[in-house]
Design an enzyme around this catalytic site. Sequence first.
Site, PDB file in Angstrom:
ATOM      1  N   GLY A 135     -16.143  -0.984  -4.758  1.00 11.29           N
ATOM      2  CA  GLY A 135     -15.332   0.102  -5.088  1.00 11.29           C
ATOM      3  C   GLY A 135     -15.941   1.646  -5.114  1.00 11.29           C
ATOM      4  O   GLY A 135     -15.418   2.481  -6.069  1.00 11.29           O
ATOM      5  N   GLY A 136     -16.925   1.826  -4.516  1.00  8.82           N
ATOM      6  CA  GLY A 136     -17.434   2.878  -4.285  1.00  8.82           C
ATOM      7  C   GLY A 136     -19.086   3.225  -4.916  1.00  8.82           C
ATOM      8  O   GLY A 136     -19.618   4.002  -4.664  1.00  8.82           O
ATOM      9  N   TYR A 154       0.968  -1.224   0.138  1.00  9.32           N
ATOM     10  CA  TYR A 154      -0.338  -0.056  -0.013  1.00  9.32           C
ATOM     11  C   TYR A 154       0.900   1.477  -0.073  1.00  9.32           C
ATOM     12  O   TYR A 154       1.773   1.641   0.839  1.00  9.32           O
ATOM     13  CB  TYR A 154      -0.987  -0.008   1.059  1.00  9.32           C
ATOM     14  N   GLY A 161     -23.750   5.439  -3.560  1.00  8.81           N
ATOM     15  CA  GLY A 161     -24.476   6.434  -4.092  1.00  8.81           C
ATOM     16  C   GLY A 161     -23.970   7.655  -4.908  1.00  8.81           C
ATOM     17  O   GLY A 161     -24.625   8.506  -5.238  1.00  8.81           O
ATOM     18  N   LYS A 162     -22.763   7.403  -5.289  1.00  5.21           N
ATOM     19  CA  LYS A 162     -21.962   8.512  -5.977  1.00  5.21           C
ATOM     20  C   LYS A 162     -22.016   8.271  -7.441  1.00  5.21           C
ATOM     21  O   LYS A 162     -21.896   9.423  -8.143  1.00  5.21           O
ATOM     22  CB  LYS A 162     -20.481   8.590  -5.409  1.00  5.21           C
ATOM     23  N   SER A 171     -13.437  -4.301  -0.202  1.00  4.44           N
ATOM     24  CA  SER A 171     -14.437  -3.527  -1.094  1.00  4.44           C
ATOM     25  C   SER A 171     -15.884  -3.808  -1.059  1.00  4.44           C
ATOM     26  O   SER A 171     -16.383  -4.318  -2.035  1.00  4.44           O
ATOM     27  CB  SER A 171     -13.779  -3.882  -2.593  1.00  4.44           C
ATOM     28  N   PRO A 172     -16.297  -3.802   0.426  1.00  4.60           N
ATOM     29  CA  PRO A 172     -17.688  -4.049   0.536  1.00  4.60           C
ATOM     30  C   PRO A 172     -18.436  -3.205  -0.084  1.00  4.60           C
ATOM     31  O   PRO A 172     -19.745  -3.315  -0.093  1.00  4.60           O
ATOM     32  CB  PRO A 172     -17.773  -3.968   2.214  1.00  4.60           C
TER      33      PRO A 172
END
Length: 342
Positions: free
Chosen positions: A213-214, A53, A218-219, A209-210
């Site tokens: 990945g976004g 990371y 809601g984005k 990644s629950p």
Amino acid sequence: MRYRTLGHSGCSVSDLALGTMTFGAETDESGSHDQLDAFVEAGGTLVDTADVYSAGTSEEIIGRWYAARPAEVTDAVVLATKGRFPIGTTEPNHVGASRRHLTRALDGSLKRLGLDHVDLYQVHAWDPHTPLEETLATLDGFVRSGKVGYYGFSNYTGWQLTKAVHLARELGLVAPVTLQPQYSLIAREIEWEVVPAALDAGLGLLPWSPLGGGWLSGKYRRQQRPTGATRLGEDPGRGMEAWERRGTERTWRIVEATERVAEERGLSMAQVALAWVRTRPSVTSVILGARTTEQLRDNLGAAEVDLGAEELALLDEASALEVADYPYGELGLDQRSRGLTG
């Protein structure tokens, strides 16, 4: 916050974990320390990182947080890291799950963290070139030396996990306790083989990644290609989360079902999606990955969310995987089941 044991071990951890892949990349050091403080203040205990990371920077940031906080704060943390991938080199022995690489990788992680041990060490992915006996013996040695409390794997398939578990038993080695897979309403394929393998072995799952990945925050919206300061806005072709790859009709069906539950309950979509993952079999702790402390605090709100039967059914139906009859569809399942009366 609620707590569960780390797989079949006696170590308890919070059922929401703090993922630190953003540290040193999307989140600067000050923001990273704020996230760690907020997480611990909320009762969180499991912090997950990896040597790869930000090419080690995430571990260094965590190490400086440890050094700057009193022991009564840091002692509550169950720290997990991972090794397997290369960091800034193409040298063939600087990658994989060999004794040589994992030993150097663990020593490098401990140096960056400023610690003499980690609670959980995970092999970040399967290595097709290293004999599994070598990897398992190396991990066993880490535990017996005191450098590692427990060990587990990440991104293993069902057969790989089962082989590792039974080979460790056969060789009389310390057994793994966890597996870290991708798992969300969008990515449910591990339910075919990985989840049954984990249940059979008594391993705890640590889903990454629950939020897909976004996608489940809601984005993103239909017909609106992402722009601006979001992961896909900055990189629409980003790996498994890519706009063209993941923007399927099934995904939008899941997004809409998640939004419906969120609106009816007065919750954020992220809280609903995270609460769903927490209900799944064998899950020990769900890894949160946030850019900002504000996003993290919203995610932590999932700790108080219990979804009802109808809500779970709606989400399960919307996210149901489309499978052929065999081996994971209806006919395959029927072949592998039977009643007790013959």
